[in-house]
Design a protein around this motif. Structure first.
Motif, PDB file in Angstrom:
ATOM      1  N   PHE A  85       1.341  -0.779  -0.207  1.00  0.00           N
ATOM      2  CA  PHE A  85      -0.236   0.289   0.261  1.00  0.00           C
ATOM      3  C   PHE A  85       0.860   1.770  -0.094  1.00  0.00           C
ATOM      4  CE2 PHE A  85      -3.718  -2.328   2.188  1.00  0.00           C
ATOM      5  CZ  PHE A  85      -3.934  -2.719   1.039  1.00  0.00           C
ATOM      6  N   LEU A  86       1.737   1.055   0.954  1.00  0.00           N
ATOM      7  CA  LEU A  86       3.090   2.738   0.667  1.00  0.00           C
ATOM      8  C   LEU A  86       3.497   2.211  -0.491  1.00  0.00           C
ATOM      9  CD1 LEU A  86       4.526   1.982   4.438  1.00  0.00           C
ATOM     10  CD2 LEU A  86       2.763   3.475   3.485  1.00  0.00           C
ATOM     11  N   MET A  87       4.563   1.531  -1.012  1.00  0.00           N
ATOM     12  CA  MET A  87       4.399   1.923  -2.106  1.00  0.00           C
ATOM     13  C   MET A  87       3.573   2.219  -3.014  1.00  0.00           C
ATOM     14  SD  MET A  87       6.591  -1.720  -4.495  1.00  0.00           S
ATOM     15  CE  MET A  87       4.405  -2.062  -5.011  1.00  0.00           C
ATOM     16  N   SER A  88       2.360   1.804  -3.353  1.00  0.00           N
ATOM     17  CA  SER A  88       1.816   2.216  -4.669  1.00  0.00           C
ATOM     18  C   SER A  88       1.030   3.871  -3.899  1.00  0.00           C
ATOM     19  CB  SER A  88      -0.148   1.595  -4.240  1.00  0.00           C
ATOM     20  OG  SER A  88       0.541   0.673  -3.927  1.00  0.00           O
ATOM     21  N   ILE A  89       1.081   4.316  -2.369  1.00  0.00           N
ATOM     22  CA  ILE A  89       0.541   5.333  -2.681  1.00  0.00           C
ATOM     23  C   ILE A  89       2.098   6.338  -3.263  1.00  0.00           C
ATOM     24  CG2 ILE A  89       1.125   7.421  -0.313  1.00  0.00           C
ATOM     25  CD1 ILE A  89      -0.898   4.983   0.872  1.00  0.00           C
ATOM     26  N   LEU A  90       3.391   5.855  -3.175  1.00  0.00           N
ATOM     27  CA  LEU A  90       4.458   6.575  -3.598  1.00  0.00           C
ATOM     28  C   LEU A  90       4.373   6.266  -4.843  1.00  0.00           C
ATOM     29  CD1 LEU A  90       6.962   7.438  -2.698  1.00  0.00           C
ATOM     30  CD2 LEU A  90       7.989   5.229  -3.077  1.00  0.00           C
ATOM     31  N   PHE A  91       3.703   5.425  -5.418  1.00  0.00           N
ATOM     32  CA  PHE A  91       4.069   5.853  -6.967  1.00  0.00           C
ATOM     33  C   PHE A  91       3.058   6.670  -7.638  1.00  0.00           C
ATOM     34  CE2 PHE A  91       5.353   0.932  -8.195  1.00  0.00           C
ATOM     35  CZ  PHE A  91       6.796   1.935  -7.576  1.00  0.00           C
ATOM     36  N   GLU A  92       1.733   7.125  -7.024  1.00  0.00           N
ATOM     37  CA  GLU A  92       0.635   8.344  -6.796  1.00  0.00           C
ATOM     38  C   GLU A  92       1.090   9.294  -7.301  1.00  0.00           C
ATOM     39  OE1 GLU A  92      -2.579   8.865  -8.255  1.00  0.00           O
ATOM     40  OE2 GLU A  92      -1.812   6.705  -8.290  1.00  0.00           O
ATOM     41  N   ILE A  93       2.058   9.163  -5.951  1.00  0.00           N
ATOM     42  CA  ILE A  93       2.790  10.454  -5.755  1.00  0.00           C
ATOM     43  C   ILE A  93       3.834  11.314  -6.424  1.00  0.00           C
ATOM     44  CG2 ILE A  93       4.291  12.385  -3.705  1.00  0.00           C
ATOM     45  CD1 ILE A  93       2.786  10.155  -1.237  1.00  0.00           C
ATOM     46  N   VAL A  94       4.299  10.425  -7.063  1.00  0.00           N
ATOM     47  CA  VAL A  94       5.212  10.705  -7.558  1.00  0.00           C
ATOM     48  C   VAL A  94       4.607  11.275  -9.403  1.00  0.00           C
ATOM     49  CG1 VAL A  94       6.973   9.739  -9.652  1.00  0.00           C
ATOM     50  CG2 VAL A  94       7.179   8.918  -6.735  1.00  0.00           C
ATOM     51  N   ASN A  95       3.240  10.645  -9.564  1.00  0.00           N
ATOM     52  CA  ASN A  95       2.750  10.973 -10.811  1.00  0.00           C
ATOM     53  C   ASN A  95       1.650  11.761 -11.037  1.00  0.00           C
ATOM     54  OD1 ASN A  95       2.958   8.128 -12.248  1.00  0.00           O
ATOM     55  ND2 ASN A  95       1.733   6.718 -11.120  1.00  0.00           N
ATOM     56  N   ILE A  96       1.361  12.795  -9.429  1.00  0.00           N
ATOM     57  CA  ILE A  96       1.160  13.561  -9.167  1.00  0.00           C
ATOM     58  C   ILE A  96       2.460  14.560  -9.479  1.00  0.00           C
ATOM     59  CG2 ILE A  96      -0.769  15.148  -7.727  1.00  0.00           C
ATOM     60  CD1 ILE A  96      -2.193  12.215  -7.121  1.00  0.00           C
ATOM     61  N   PHE A  97       3.452  14.339  -8.696  1.00  0.00           N
ATOM     62  CA  PHE A  97       4.073  16.001  -8.574  1.00  0.00           C
ATOM     63  C   PHE A  97       4.573  15.651 -10.284  1.00  0.00           C
ATOM     64  CE2 PHE A  97       8.682  16.313  -8.646  1.00  0.00           C
ATOM     65  CZ  PHE A  97       8.328  17.859  -7.727  1.00  0.00           C
ATOM     66  N   ASN A  98       5.084  14.946 -10.758  1.00  0.00           N
ATOM     67  CA  ASN A  98       6.022  15.091 -12.576  1.00  0.00           C
ATOM     68  C   ASN A  98       4.433  15.808 -12.771  1.00  0.00           C
ATOM     69  OD1 ASN A  98       8.022  13.684 -13.156  1.00  0.00           O
ATOM     70  ND2 ASN A  98       6.884  12.063 -11.661  1.00  0.00           N
ATOM     71  N   SER A  99       2.654  15.296 -12.950  1.00  0.00           N
ATOM     72  CA  SER A  99       1.740  16.215 -14.138  1.00  0.00           C
ATOM     73  C   SER A  99       1.436  17.396 -13.332  1.00  0.00           C
ATOM     74  CB  SER A  99       0.463  15.358 -13.738  1.00  0.00           C
ATOM     75  OG  SER A  99       0.442  13.901 -13.856  1.00  0.00           O
ATOM     76  N   ASN A 100       1.842  17.716 -12.336  1.00  0.00           N
ATOM     77  CA  ASN A 100       1.849  19.391 -11.719  1.00  0.00           C
ATOM     78  C   ASN A 100       3.246  20.099 -12.306  1.00  0.00           C
ATOM     79  OD1 ASN A 100      -0.180  18.395 -10.601  1.00  0.00           O
ATOM     80  ND2 ASN A 100       0.878  18.207  -8.421  1.00  0.00           N
ATOM     81  N   LYS A 101       4.412  19.080 -12.483  1.00  0.00           N
ATOM     82  CA  LYS A 101       5.335  20.003 -13.173  1.00  0.00           C
ATOM     83  C   LYS A 101       5.360  20.334 -14.607  1.00  0.00           C
ATOM     84  CE  LYS A 101       9.633  18.821 -12.166  1.00  0.00           C
ATOM     85  NZ  LYS A 101      11.048  18.193 -11.616  1.00  0.00           N
ATOM     86  N   GLN A 102       4.419  19.328 -15.149  1.00  0.00           N
ATOM     87  CA  GLN A 102       4.039  19.655 -16.831  1.00  0.00           C
ATOM     88  C   GLN A 102       3.148  20.769 -17.154  1.00  0.00           C
ATOM     89  OE1 GLN A 102       3.204  15.685 -18.323  1.00  0.00           O
ATOM     90  NE2 GLN A 102       5.558  15.032 -17.918  1.00  0.00           N
TER      91      GLN A 102
END
Length: 281
Positions: free
Chosen positions: A264-281
């Motif tokens: 679960f923690l790994m999945s949340i980490l992946f989601e945070i990375v995706n959100i972070f990169n989406s905001n940067k774009q």
């Protein structure tokens, strides 16, 4: 983030339904209402403070920290190894990549049990000949072995993940976007974190589910072989629980939920990375 939350809730519901079905299979065939009632009661009990306190007790009684520590550390080492391999991948020649892939295939073909027994035997031989104790190959719940089990738990997932991800890494580095951005002078670290990693996550999230299941399987062998106890040992012992115990399915669900915490923690980490990169774009 909402999709990830819905996915986690779906996993929880699936676990509860599967466990209830396994305990009531003979009866639920004749009376489906019994299964539905058991499912509703179990769900209601899970979302209570009393259940959370029981979860904490189970975690401590079964040396759950050992299991979660090894699995979490193994996940971190595996993902970090993939990041290093991905970052330095452009420096490898095609011939080198082919050799690496073949070497990893040879390692992957080795049986886990055989590797463990060989290292046990090798450590004993060295100790008899030199009185040097290389590795702790036998532990107890109070003083569990760490380095050797962590090595066993990490090496095969690393091998499998790098071998599986190599074609995707190569495809990303050879994409028109990466080549064009590199020609414009964008620094390699910026391209790696803003383009390579987000694209790798698309393939990585799917394969990590299977790698995590493999880790749990190997972890059960480690707990038995090294006599350390742990969540999987406790889960195995639920098969011999007294028949008069209240809600045996709730006990099994508790172990399964605890085992899924690193995932679960790994999945949340992946989601945070995706959100972070989406905001940067």
């Amino acid at each position: 983030m909402i999709k990830k939350f819905i996915s986690l809730i779906t996993i929880l519901i699936g676990i509860v339904l599967l466990v209830c079905l396994s305990y009531l299979l003979p009866l639920s065939i004749e009376d489906l209402g019994l299964l539905i009632t058991s499912f509703k009661d179990t769900i209601a009990q899970i979302f209570t403070y009393h259940y959370l306190s029981e979860l904490w007790v189970i975690y401590h009684q079964t040396n759950g920290a050992y299991t979660l520590y090894l699995i979490s550390a193994s996940l971190a080492i595996t993902l970090f190894s993939l990041l290093l391999y991905s970052y330095y991948f452009p420096k490898f020649k095609n011939r080198t990549i082919v050799k690496i892939t073949r070497f990893l295939e040879d390692i992957e073909g080795l049986p886990v049990v055989g590797v463990v027994f060989f290292i046990h035997w090798f450590s004993i031989v060295i100790y008899k000949e030199t009185s040097i104790y290389l590795l702790r190959t036998v532990g107890t719940p109070n003083e569990p072995a760490l380095f050797f089990p962590l090595f066993i738990l990490s090496v095969f997932p690393i091998v499998f993940l790098i071998k599986y991800m190599t074609p995707y890494i190569k495809m990303i580095y050879q994409s028109n976007y990466f080549i064009f951005a590199k020609s414009l002078g964008y620094p390699k670290p910026k391209l790696f974190f803003s383009y390579v990693i987000p694209n790798l996550l698309t393939f990585l999230e799917t394969i990590m589910k299977f790698i995590y299941l493999e880790m749990i399987t190997v972890m059960l062998f480690i707990e038995i072989q090294f006599n350390t106890g742990g969540l999987l040992t406790g889960l195995r012992n639920t098969q011999i629980m007294p028949p008069n115990i209240n809600s045996p399915q709730l006990m099994v669900i508790s172990y399964l939920l605890l085992l899924l915490i690193p995932y679960f923690l790994m999945s949340i980490l992946f989601e945070i990375v995706n959100i972070f990169n989406s905001n940067k774009q």
